[in-house]
Scaffold this active site. Structure first.
Site, PDB file in Angstrom:
ATOM      1  N   HIS A  90      -0.783 -24.156  14.869  1.00  0.00           N
ATOM      2  CA  HIS A  90      -1.261 -24.455  13.525  1.00  0.00           C
ATOM      3  C   HIS A  90      -2.004 -23.225  12.990  1.00  0.00           C
ATOM      4  O   HIS A  90      -2.213 -22.253  13.715  1.00  0.00           O
ATOM      5  CB  HIS A  90      -2.143 -25.710  13.512  1.00  0.00           C
ATOM      6  CG  HIS A  90      -3.418 -25.583  14.286  1.00  0.00           C
ATOM      7  ND1 HIS A  90      -3.462 -25.529  15.658  1.00  0.00           N
ATOM      8  CD2 HIS A  90      -4.711 -25.507  13.879  1.00  0.00           C
ATOM      9  CE1 HIS A  90      -4.701 -25.425  16.069  1.00  0.00           C
ATOM     10  NE2 HIS A  90      -5.492 -25.403  14.991  1.00  0.00           N
TER      11      HIS A  90
ATOM     12  N   HIS B 212      -5.121 -22.639  11.728  1.00  0.00           N
ATOM     13  CA  HIS B 212      -6.550 -22.377  11.771  1.00  0.00           C
ATOM     14  C   HIS B 212      -6.791 -20.988  12.358  1.00  0.00           C
ATOM     15  O   HIS B 212      -6.048 -20.526  13.239  1.00  0.00           O
ATOM     16  CB  HIS B 212      -7.271 -23.429  12.613  1.00  0.00           C
ATOM     17  CG  HIS B 212      -7.566 -24.688  11.849  1.00  0.00           C
ATOM     18  ND1 HIS B 212      -7.733 -25.920  12.453  1.00  0.00           N
ATOM     19  CD2 HIS B 212      -7.727 -24.911  10.509  1.00  0.00           C
ATOM     20  CE1 HIS B 212      -7.986 -26.842  11.520  1.00  0.00           C
ATOM     21  NE2 HIS B 212      -7.983 -26.254  10.349  1.00  0.00           N
TER      22      HIS B 212
ATOM     23  N   ASP C 174      -8.780 -19.608  14.466  1.00  0.00           N
ATOM     24  CA  ASP C 174      -8.955 -19.364  15.900  1.00  0.00           C
ATOM     25  C   ASP C 174      -7.638 -19.411  16.662  1.00  0.00           C
ATOM     26  O   ASP C 174      -7.615 -19.187  17.880  1.00  0.00           O
ATOM     27  CB  ASP C 174      -9.964 -20.342  16.515  1.00  0.00           C
ATOM     28  CG  ASP C 174      -9.588 -21.801  16.313  1.00  0.00           C
ATOM     29  OD1 ASP C 174      -9.150 -22.165  15.213  1.00  0.00           O
ATOM     30  OD2 ASP C 174      -9.742 -22.593  17.281  1.00  0.00           O
ATOM     31  N   HIS C 175      -6.549 -19.664  15.946  1.00  0.00           N
ATOM     32  CA  HIS C 175      -5.224 -19.675  16.570  1.00  0.00           C
ATOM     33  C   HIS C 175      -4.295 -18.597  16.016  1.00  0.00           C
ATOM     34  O   HIS C 175      -3.223 -18.368  16.580  1.00  0.00           O
ATOM     35  CB  HIS C 175      -4.573 -21.048  16.387  1.00  0.00           C
ATOM     36  CG  HIS C 175      -5.285 -22.143  17.122  1.00  0.00           C
ATOM     37  ND1 HIS C 175      -4.813 -22.707  18.285  1.00  0.00           N
ATOM     38  CD2 HIS C 175      -6.465 -22.760  16.860  1.00  0.00           C
ATOM     39  CE1 HIS C 175      -5.661 -23.633  18.708  1.00  0.00           C
ATOM     40  NE2 HIS C 175      -6.675 -23.688  17.853  1.00  0.00           N
TER      41      HIS C 175
ATOM     42  N   HIS D 252      -3.874 -33.174  13.157  1.00  0.00           N
ATOM     43  CA  HIS D 252      -5.047 -32.298  13.182  1.00  0.00           C
ATOM     44  C   HIS D 252      -5.581 -31.997  11.778  1.00  0.00           C
ATOM     45  O   HIS D 252      -6.244 -30.993  11.572  1.00  0.00           O
ATOM     46  CB  HIS D 252      -4.688 -30.994  13.906  1.00  0.00           C
ATOM     47  CG  HIS D 252      -5.874 -30.108  14.156  1.00  0.00           C
ATOM     48  ND1 HIS D 252      -7.031 -30.563  14.762  1.00  0.00           N
ATOM     49  CD2 HIS D 252      -6.097 -28.794  13.867  1.00  0.00           C
ATOM     50  CE1 HIS D 252      -7.894 -29.567  14.851  1.00  0.00           C
ATOM     51  NE2 HIS D 252      -7.355 -28.489  14.305  1.00  0.00           N
TER      52      HIS D 252
ATOM     53  N   ASP E 290      -4.046 -28.283  18.651  1.00  0.00           N
ATOM     54  CA  ASP E 290      -5.184 -29.154  18.403  1.00  0.00           C
ATOM     55  C   ASP E 290      -4.701 -30.496  17.842  1.00  0.00           C
ATOM     56  O   ASP E 290      -3.836 -30.536  16.963  1.00  0.00           O
ATOM     57  CB  ASP E 290      -6.142 -28.511  17.403  1.00  0.00           C
ATOM     58  CG  ASP E 290      -6.813 -27.267  17.974  1.00  0.00           C
ATOM     59  OD1 ASP E 290      -6.503 -26.896  19.111  1.00  0.00           O
ATOM     60  OD2 ASP E 290      -7.648 -26.687  17.263  1.00  0.00           O
TER      61      ASP E 290
ATOM     62  N   HIS F 156      -9.225 -25.369  25.151  1.00  0.00           N
ATOM     63  CA  HIS F 156      -9.884 -25.547  23.851  1.00  0.00           C
ATOM     64  C   HIS F 156     -11.220 -26.282  24.046  1.00  0.00           C
ATOM     65  O   HIS F 156     -11.530 -27.256  23.356  1.00  0.00           O
ATOM     66  CB  HIS F 156      -8.970 -26.304  22.878  1.00  0.00           C
ATOM     67  CG  HIS F 156      -9.299 -26.054  21.431  1.00  0.00           C
ATOM     68  ND1 HIS F 156     -10.173 -26.835  20.726  1.00  0.00           N
ATOM     69  CD2 HIS F 156      -8.872 -25.109  20.562  1.00  0.00           C
ATOM     70  CE1 HIS F 156     -10.269 -26.406  19.482  1.00  0.00           C
ATOM     71  NE2 HIS F 156      -9.477 -25.347  19.355  1.00  0.00           N
TER      72      HIS F 156
END
Length: 305
Positions: free
Chosen positions: A63, A65, A67-68, A140, A211, A269
């Site tokens: 996804h 976000h 942090d990914h 998510h 996530d 995570h």
């Protein structure tokens, strides 16, 4: 197959855990390497390993976000300066193509290799001679996926006793017989491979999820996988918070592993609120439900058995 966890934290990096990224190395002569998520500083984490960026051929983003994905433009760019010339395909949700193309354009980056970007939907993604990959829709708050990787069954072992019964002595001919469906010997004798090999070796299946909230209905899609990688952002008593933030607890992940009858569970995570002894307690929580559970840490390496 071998997993190498480069980042096992959530949200923002901490001293103990970088943000999300893991590598799947396909243990073949080719050294094929697939990356799953690419949080900030992923390429820095790679510097502490024997992973070679030029061997990366596929990148799967769960996804969008930060942090990914914040490490993705840097990794793609650096690969050009590290001998990477073979094509790379990046898979991920809608919007991934815009993110990559704008990042590379604005920074004036010119890649020395072909880059392909495929925005995915739930279901079949691709297959090659050795693997089949599917995307699994998660929950998510924004579009998020997991990836199911299925290794195709391999040929069984050659049976030397069967060959000697046929009067064929050990030598290079054995390898030739295994590589071909039929082999004609110098004396005219025809050997059918299926007559001289054992049963096929069943391929491994692993699921790497992005996530997500706890989704019990995933148990059918994950049924009997050899290894499940699942997020576990919160401790077991934080189910309400996990639900509000579209995440899962360690107990929920363990419950899904049990319901799906998977062989192994690796949790990642992990929120930065947990460290040291608290992480060990999280692992014990999960093990009360699903015994074969491990909480990953940065640079943790795991061979799929």
């Amino acid at each position: 197959m071998e997993l190498f966890f480069l980042g096992t934290g959530s949200g923002v990096p901490s001293k103990e855990r970088n943000v999300s990224s893991l590598v799947l190395r396909l243990l073949e002569k080719s050294g094929r390497t697939w990356v799953f998520d690419c949080g900030e500083a992923t390429q820095h984490q790679i510097l502490s390993t024997n992973i070679r960026p030029r061997k990366i051929e596929k990148i799967f983003i769960t996804h969008l976000h930060g942090d990914h994905i914040y490490g993705l433009p840097g990794l793609l760019s650096s690969r050009s300066f590290q001998g990477g010339e073979a094509p790379v395909t990046v898979y991920g949700p809608t919007g991934l193509k815009d993110y990559i193309e704008v990042s590379l354009k604005v920074s004036g980056t010119r890649l020395k290799y072909p880059l392909y970007i495929e925005e995915v939907e739930e279901g079949f993604l691709f297959e090659d001679e050795a693997y089949e990959v599917k995307a699994i829709k998660l929950q998510h708050g924004l579009e998020s996926y997991g990836y199911l990787i299925k290794e195709k069954d391999k040929l069984g072992e050659l049976l030397p006793s069967r060959l000697t019964e046929l009067g064929i002595q050990p030598g290079p001919i054995y390898q030739k017989i295994k590589e071909q469906e039929t082999t004609t010997l110098d004396n005219g004798q025809v050997i059918n491979r299926e007559d001289v090999i054992g049963p096929p070796k069943k391929g491994k299946q692993i699921a790497i999820l992005g996530d997500t909230r706890y989704l019990p209905n995933l148990k059918e899609k994950l049924k009997n996988v050899d290894l499940l990688v699942h997020e576990a952002t919160f401790a077991g008593e934080e189910e309400a918070m996990a639900h509000d933030y579209f995440h899962s607890t360690v107990k929920q992940a363990a419950r899904l592993a049990l319901q799906a009858d998977v062989k192994e569970l690796i949790l990642t995570h992990i929120s930065s609120r947990y460290h040291g002894e608290a992480v060990k307690q999280l692992e014990q929580e999960a093990k009360t439900i699903f015994k074969n559970t491990t909480i990953a840490f940065d640079f943790y390496q795991h061979t799929v058995k």
